[in-house]
Structure formats: structure tokens, C-alpha cells
Design a protein around this motif. Structure first.
Motif, PDB file in Angstrom:
ATOM      1  N   TYR A  38       0.811  -1.291  -0.032  1.00  0.00           N
ATOM      2  CA  TYR A  38      -0.196   0.126   0.047  1.00  0.00           C
ATOM      3  C   TYR A  38       0.854   1.327  -0.172  1.00  0.00           C
ATOM      4  N   HIS A  39       0.403   2.137  -0.671  1.00  0.00           N
ATOM      5  CA  HIS A  39       1.114   3.693  -0.629  1.00  0.00           C
ATOM      6  C   HIS A  39       0.548   4.290   0.477  1.00  0.00           C
ATOM      7  N   GLU A  40       1.358   5.104   1.193  1.00  0.00           N
ATOM      8  CA  GLU A  40       0.999   5.503   2.389  1.00  0.00           C
ATOM      9  C   GLU A  40       0.832   7.202   2.212  1.00  0.00           C
ATOM     10  N   ILE A  41      -0.038   7.747   2.628  1.00  0.00           N
ATOM     11  CA  ILE A  41      -0.152   9.319   2.531  1.00  0.00           C
ATOM     12  C   ILE A  41      -0.150   9.814   3.970  1.00  0.00           C
ATOM     13  N   ARG A  42       0.811  10.677   4.140  1.00  0.00           N
ATOM     14  CA  ARG A  42       1.440  11.113   5.567  1.00  0.00           C
ATOM     15  C   ARG A  42       0.973  12.609   5.662  1.00  0.00           C
ATOM     16  N   SER A  43       0.786  13.038   6.835  1.00  0.00           N
ATOM     17  CA  SER A  43       0.740  14.542   6.908  1.00  0.00           C
ATOM     18  C   SER A  43       2.199  15.440   7.019  1.00  0.00           C
ATOM     19  N   PRO A  44       2.205  16.278   6.067  1.00  0.00           N
ATOM     20  CA  PRO A  44       3.381  17.114   5.849  1.00  0.00           C
ATOM     21  C   PRO A  44       3.709  17.938   6.953  1.00  0.00           C
ATOM     22  N   ILE A  45       2.650  18.144   7.980  1.00  0.00           N
ATOM     23  CA  ILE A  45       2.498  19.284   8.953  1.00  0.00           C
ATOM     24  C   ILE A  45       1.857  18.581  10.185  1.00  0.00           C
ATOM     25  N   VAL A  46       2.131  19.457  11.236  1.00  0.00           N
ATOM     26  CA  VAL A  46       1.148  19.242  12.562  1.00  0.00           C
ATOM     27  C   VAL A  46      -0.103  20.092  12.456  1.00  0.00           C
ATOM     28  N   GLY A  47      -1.195  19.599  12.668  1.00  0.00           N
ATOM     29  CA  GLY A  47      -2.684  20.411  12.515  1.00  0.00           C
ATOM     30  C   GLY A  47      -3.486  19.506  12.894  1.00  0.00           C
ATOM     31  N   THR A  48      -4.818  19.940  12.483  1.00  0.00           N
ATOM     32  CA  THR A  48      -5.986  19.353  12.740  1.00  0.00           C
ATOM     33  C   THR A  48      -6.661  18.611  11.398  1.00  0.00           C
ATOM     34  N   PHE A  49      -6.842  17.380  11.488  1.00  0.00           N
ATOM     35  CA  PHE A  49      -7.342  16.592  10.149  1.00  0.00           C
ATOM     36  C   PHE A  49      -8.821  16.772  10.011  1.00  0.00           C
ATOM     37  N   TYR A  50      -8.853  17.267   8.806  1.00  0.00           N
ATOM     38  CA  TYR A  50     -10.433  17.375   8.507  1.00  0.00           C
ATOM     39  C   TYR A  50     -10.720  16.535   7.247  1.00  0.00           C
ATOM     40  N   ARG A  51     -11.771  15.634   7.162  1.00  0.00           N
ATOM     41  CA  ARG A  51     -12.091  14.675   5.901  1.00  0.00           C
ATOM     42  C   ARG A  51     -12.847  15.776   4.781  1.00  0.00           C
ATOM     43  N   SER A  52     -13.517  16.885   5.200  1.00  0.00           N
ATOM     44  CA  SER A  52     -14.389  17.449   4.399  1.00  0.00           C
ATOM     45  C   SER A  52     -13.942  18.982   4.346  1.00  0.00           C
ATOM     46  N   PRO A  53     -14.270  19.582   3.220  1.00  0.00           N
ATOM     47  CA  PRO A  53     -14.130  21.128   3.250  1.00  0.00           C
ATOM     48  C   PRO A  53     -14.884  21.922   4.367  1.00  0.00           C
ATOM     49  N   SER A  54     -15.847  21.475   5.087  1.00  0.00           N
ATOM     50  CA  SER A  54     -16.913  21.939   5.888  1.00  0.00           C
ATOM     51  C   SER A  54     -17.494  20.984   6.381  1.00  0.00           C
ATOM     52  N   PRO A  55     -18.085  21.236   7.838  1.00  0.00           N
ATOM     53  CA  PRO A  55     -18.732  20.240   8.594  1.00  0.00           C
ATOM     54  C   PRO A  55     -19.919  19.732   7.837  1.00  0.00           C
ATOM     55  N   SER A  56     -20.551  20.676   6.951  1.00  0.00           N
ATOM     56  CA  SER A  56     -22.027  20.275   6.313  1.00  0.00           C
ATOM     57  C   SER A  56     -21.682  19.867   4.917  1.00  0.00           C
ATOM     58  N   ALA A  57     -20.401  19.610   4.741  1.00  0.00           N
ATOM     59  CA  ALA A  57     -20.118  19.213   3.248  1.00  0.00           C
ATOM     60  C   ALA A  57     -19.532  17.764   3.303  1.00  0.00           C
ATOM     61  N   PRO A  58     -19.948  16.976   2.265  1.00  0.00           N
ATOM     62  CA  PRO A  58     -19.415  15.421   2.205  1.00  0.00           C
ATOM     63  C   PRO A  58     -18.139  15.392   2.208  1.00  0.00           C
ATOM     64  N   PRO A  59     -17.358  14.297   2.732  1.00  0.00           N
ATOM     65  CA  PRO A  59     -15.887  14.193   2.918  1.00  0.00           C
ATOM     66  C   PRO A  59     -15.325  14.175   1.509  1.00  0.00           C
ATOM     67  N   PHE A  60     -14.047  14.376   1.376  1.00  0.00           N
ATOM     68  CA  PHE A  60     -13.618  14.362   0.060  1.00  0.00           C
ATOM     69  C   PHE A  60     -13.296  13.067  -0.482  1.00  0.00           C
ATOM     70  N   VAL A  61     -13.004  12.263   0.258  1.00  0.00           N
ATOM     71  CA  VAL A  61     -13.140  10.868  -0.251  1.00  0.00           C
ATOM     72  C   VAL A  61     -13.448   9.933   0.801  1.00  0.00           C
ATOM     73  N   GLU A  62     -14.000   8.610   0.352  1.00  0.00           N
ATOM     74  CA  GLU A  62     -14.461   7.634   1.213  1.00  0.00           C
ATOM     75  C   GLU A  62     -13.639   6.503   1.055  1.00  0.00           C
ATOM     76  N   VAL A  63     -13.608   5.450   2.058  1.00  0.00           N
ATOM     77  CA  VAL A  63     -12.795   4.153   1.641  1.00  0.00           C
ATOM     78  C   VAL A  63     -13.600   3.510   0.484  1.00  0.00           C
ATOM     79  N   GLY A  64     -12.653   3.077  -0.546  1.00  0.00           N
ATOM     80  CA  GLY A  64     -12.951   2.271  -1.719  1.00  0.00           C
ATOM     81  C   GLY A  64     -12.923   3.103  -2.774  1.00  0.00           C
ATOM     82  N   ALA A  65     -12.803   4.464  -2.674  1.00  0.00           N
ATOM     83  CA  ALA A  65     -12.712   5.697  -3.748  1.00  0.00           C
ATOM     84  C   ALA A  65     -11.558   5.464  -4.528  1.00  0.00           C
TER      85      ALA A  65
END
Lengths: 259, 168
Positions: free
Chosen positions: B90-117
Motif C-alpha cells: 500500500y502507498h502511504e499518504i502522510r501529513s506534511p505538517i502538524v495540525g488538525t485533520f479534516y475529511r471535508s471542506p466544511s462540517p456540512s459538506a461530504p468528505p473529500f474521499v471515502e474508503v473504496g474511492a
């Protein structure tokens, strides 16, 4: 006569852009979000300092993804494209842009000083008068930061999708009669153009300038770390002193005031 | 009550010894009580990964139905050697910085990606926010999201694993 209610006495144009020392300016009467427009322009290769301004946004975005609804004609909203040379410089832009905007606004406020709530909420009269949201994209190693600024100029009923623990304020009561939002915008752009975004750490003069405006300094917070806010370091990180006296550095997280 | 105290002390000592040792997994049966200890949280990750992987994994014992308390999934028959291999693919995608992780552009928006995408290079996978700078993290490969390792809204460290991608 110009008037803050009409936003601009005329639409800003390329001649303004030339005078303000920026390469390109796009003005919209109504747009979903200046951030979205400028992000697209950035992907198409727009040069640094490209500016997108709107009289009204239908889908303005604030911190933590909050919807930001201002009534048409009440606010100054723009997005500015910056292209920092490294991630370290990009990381400092929220602080530097906040400082520049605060400094610019001071000139219009007859002796009042705009404070900064870490990292860059603009505070006036102990209420939030504006904010800066920076979004970074990296394409083939090149970083584009779209810095979005929203400032409450004329009083309106604020509708936030998520209530903050801090009240809002507006520039209007302190502005000289006849100040147009175009005047504020020009002042801000000129101030930001004069900023040095190159140093990879904040210099002592920048840390001191921030300290003079630091709205959180000495206040007790319950988040992201419980303790007393003690200013920022050269990376722009928030310094927090815990009850036991130990110091913590905060890089991210939502600032929450203790009651 | 006294018995329970002894058990707690026993467990405490056991944990201390286990922590200090080079042993990664330990299973003890005593008076009909089974205690399993595992050091590598990766077991969890691998187990889930196997679950999502398309085919060639030893899905033989998915029933695992781990007895509630057990931390790791796969039981007895020496799963260890089989496990590291799939992760390496598997290819690993890692965080380039320290911060807070968000899966979507805003709380009401759907996630950028889901498992299987299926994702392509340059596609935005998440945002890591630090000092109100929203850093879009993009994929550098084409492939399929196998696992989303980081939790939405939680802090991530520099170089922390965010996504596992099965490259095309």
C-alpha cells in the motif's frame, strides 16, 4: 459622495489594480465565494497578488467551515492570492496577513486599535470585526495561498451557522464620514504590499507588533489547552501557560475562552 | 473483592513487565481467565486493511468475533508473518505538517474521499489545518483508498499516516 453602504462609489477596475501595484483585479457584484473564484484562477496560473472582490457573497465561508452570511452591501470581502516560496513562509501568512490588515484598518479608526485574537481574528471594541481564512494548495511543489478577508463595515444582523462565544462589532461607528469600502480595501492592499513575507520566522519586531494587538494575552482559555495565553513565538504558535506553570505551544485547534 | 484487588495488582505488574520487554504479543490463561496483551496498535490497522482489501488477503478468519476485551483481532494461528506483506504494497499518504485533520471542506459538506474511492494524482484527500491555514493534502498516486487512518477533527503529528492507498 462615497458612502460605506454603497460599497464602492464605482466598480474597482484595472486602473485601480495598477495604482495599488497588483497585476489583476476581478470585481463581482454577487458571487458564491471570492475564495472559490480565486482558487480557480490560481489553478489556472494567476499571478501572485491577484485580487478578487465582491459586493455580496452567497456562500461566504468562515472559520471552522461556518457559513458566513452578510447582508448585501454591508461588508468588505476579498480574496488575495499569495505564492509563498516555502511551506514555512506559507505557515506564517495567517499571522502576517492579520497584522497587515489590522495595521491598515487602524488608519481609518480615529485612534482605535484593531486587536488580533490568535491567530488572526480581527477584534474591535472587544467584538469580532473581521477574520482571515487562508487556504493552501500545492501543485508540483508550488504553493498557492488564497487569503480570504471579511470585515464587518456596516451594522447588520449576523447569522452564523454556529454561534461563537464572542460578540461581533462593526467598523462603521468609528469611520470618518464618507469612507467607502474601496478606501479601506486600497489601504489594506497597500499595507500588505509593504509587508515582508520572505523571512522564514517572525522577527522580533513582528512578535512585538503582534504583542501590542494580542487580544488573548493574559486571558484564561479552556481550549485547545487550558491555561493562560502568553503571546506567540517566532513560528506564530500560541504560547499557553498551564495552571502548573508549564508552557505549551499550540499550533492548531479552536480557541475557547474560559467563562 | 480481595481477589479482584490481587487481579488488578497482578495485571498492573504484568503490564509493567510486558511494557519493558521486547515481547509484542502475550496470551495468558489463568483460572479460566484469558488475558491477551499486544503492543502494536498496527494489528488493528492491518486487520481492518485486510477487511477492505479486494482479494488476495487471508480473509480466512474474518469471523474473529474477538471476545470483547481482546485488543487485536486475529487469534492463534501465527498471523504475524502474513500481515506485514500487504501493508508494504500500500502507498502511504502522510501529513506534511502538524495540525488538525479534516475529511471535508466544511462540517456540512461530504468528505473529500471515502474508503473504496478511486483517486487520481492531485486529487484533494483532506485538509490539515494549522493556525487557520487550511492545507489541502493531495494524492501523489492513482489508486484506491483502502483505509482512512486519521480521525476527522483530531490532531495529527508531522508525518503521521493519514491514508493507505492501493496503487493502480
Amino acid at each position: 459622495m462615497t458612502n460605506p453602504l454603497t460599497f464602492f462609489d464605482r466598480e474597482p477596475n484595472q486602473e485601480d489594480a495598477r495604482q495599488w501595484g497588483i497585476p489583476r483585479l476581478a470585481f463581482f457584484e454577487t458571487v458564491d465565494s471570492t475564495q472559490t473564484v480565486l482558487r480557480t484562477l490560481a489553478e489556472e496560473g494567476a499571478p501572485a497578488w491577484t485580487l478578487v472582490v465582491a459586493n455580496h457573497q452567497t456562500a461566504g465561508r468562515g472559520q471552522h467551515g461556518r457559513q458566513w452570511h452578510a447582508q448585501p452591501g454591508t461588508s468588505l470581502m476579498f480574496s488575495l492570492l499569495l505564492r509563498p516560496a516555502s511551506p514555512e513562509r506559507a505557515a506564517l501568512l495567517p499571522i502576517r496577513v492579520g497584522l497587515g490588515v489590522a495595521r491598515a484598518l487602524d488608519r481609518f479608526l480615529s485612534g482605535r486599535m484593531v486587536a488580533l485574537k490568535w491567530p488572526n481574528d480581527l477584534m474591535l471594541n472587544n467584538g469580532k470585526v473581521g477574520g482571515v481564512l487562508c487556504e493552501a494548495q500545492t501543485r508540483s511543489g508550488e504553493i498557492a495561498v488564497v487569503a480570504g478577508v471579511g470585515i464587518n463595515v456596516r451594522r447588520f444582523v449576523m447569522q452564523l451557522s454556529d454561534r461563537d462565544d464572542i460578540g461581533v462589532s462593526f467598523l462603521e461607528p468609528w469611520l470618518a464620514p464618507g469612507t467607502a469600502r474601496a478606501d479601506l480595501l486600497r489601504g489594506i492592499i497597500e499595507e500588505l504590499r509593504a509587508c515582508n513575507f520572505e523571512a522564514v520566522a517572525l522577527g522580533p519586531e513582528e512578535i512585538e507588533a503582534y504583542a501590542r494587538r494580542d487580544w488573548l494575552a493574559g486571558r484564561e482559555l479552556r481550549g485547545p489547552v487550558a491555561g493562560i495565553a502568553r503571546g506567540i513565538d517566532a513560528n506564530g504558535h500560541l504560547l499557553m501557560e498551564s495552571r502548573s506553570g508549564s508552557m505549551h505551544t499550540v499550533i492548531a485547534g479552536r480557541v475557547e475562552l474560559a467563562d | 473483592m480481595a481477589d479482584q484487588m490481587i487481579e488488578i495488582n497482578y495485571l498492573k505488574q504484568l503490564l509493567e513487565i510486558f511494557d519493558a520487554s521486547t515481547v509484542n504479543d502475550l496470551r495468558i490463561e489463568r483460572d479460566g481467565v484469558e488475558i491477551r496483551l499486544s503492543k502494536s496498535p498496527r494489528h488493528d490497522a492491518i486487520a481492518t486493511q485486510v477487511h477492505y482489501a479486494p482479494m488476495p488477503m487471508p480473509v480466512s478468519e474474518p469471523a474473529v468475533a474477538a471476545p470483547a476485551a481482546s485488543a487485536h483481532a486475529a487469534p492463534a494461528p501465527a498471523p504475524a508473518p502474513a500481515a506485514p506483506a500487504p501493508e508494504a504494497n500500500y502507498h502511504e499518504i502522510r501529513s506534511p505538517i502538524v495540525g488538525t485533520f479534516y475529511r471535508s471542506p466544511s462540517p456540512s459538506a461530504p468528505p473529500f474521499v471515502e474508503v473504496g474511492a478511486h483517486i487520481t494524482p492531485g486529487e484533494v484527500l483532506c485538509i490539515v489545518e494549522a493556525m487557520k491555514l487550511m492545507n489541502e493534502i493531495e494524492s501523489d498516486v492513482a489508486g484506491r483508498i483502502v483505509k482512512i487512518v486519521a480521525e476527522n477533527g483530531q490532531p495529527v503529528e508531522y508525518n503521521q499516516l493519514l491514508f493507505l492507498v492501493e496503487p493502480d
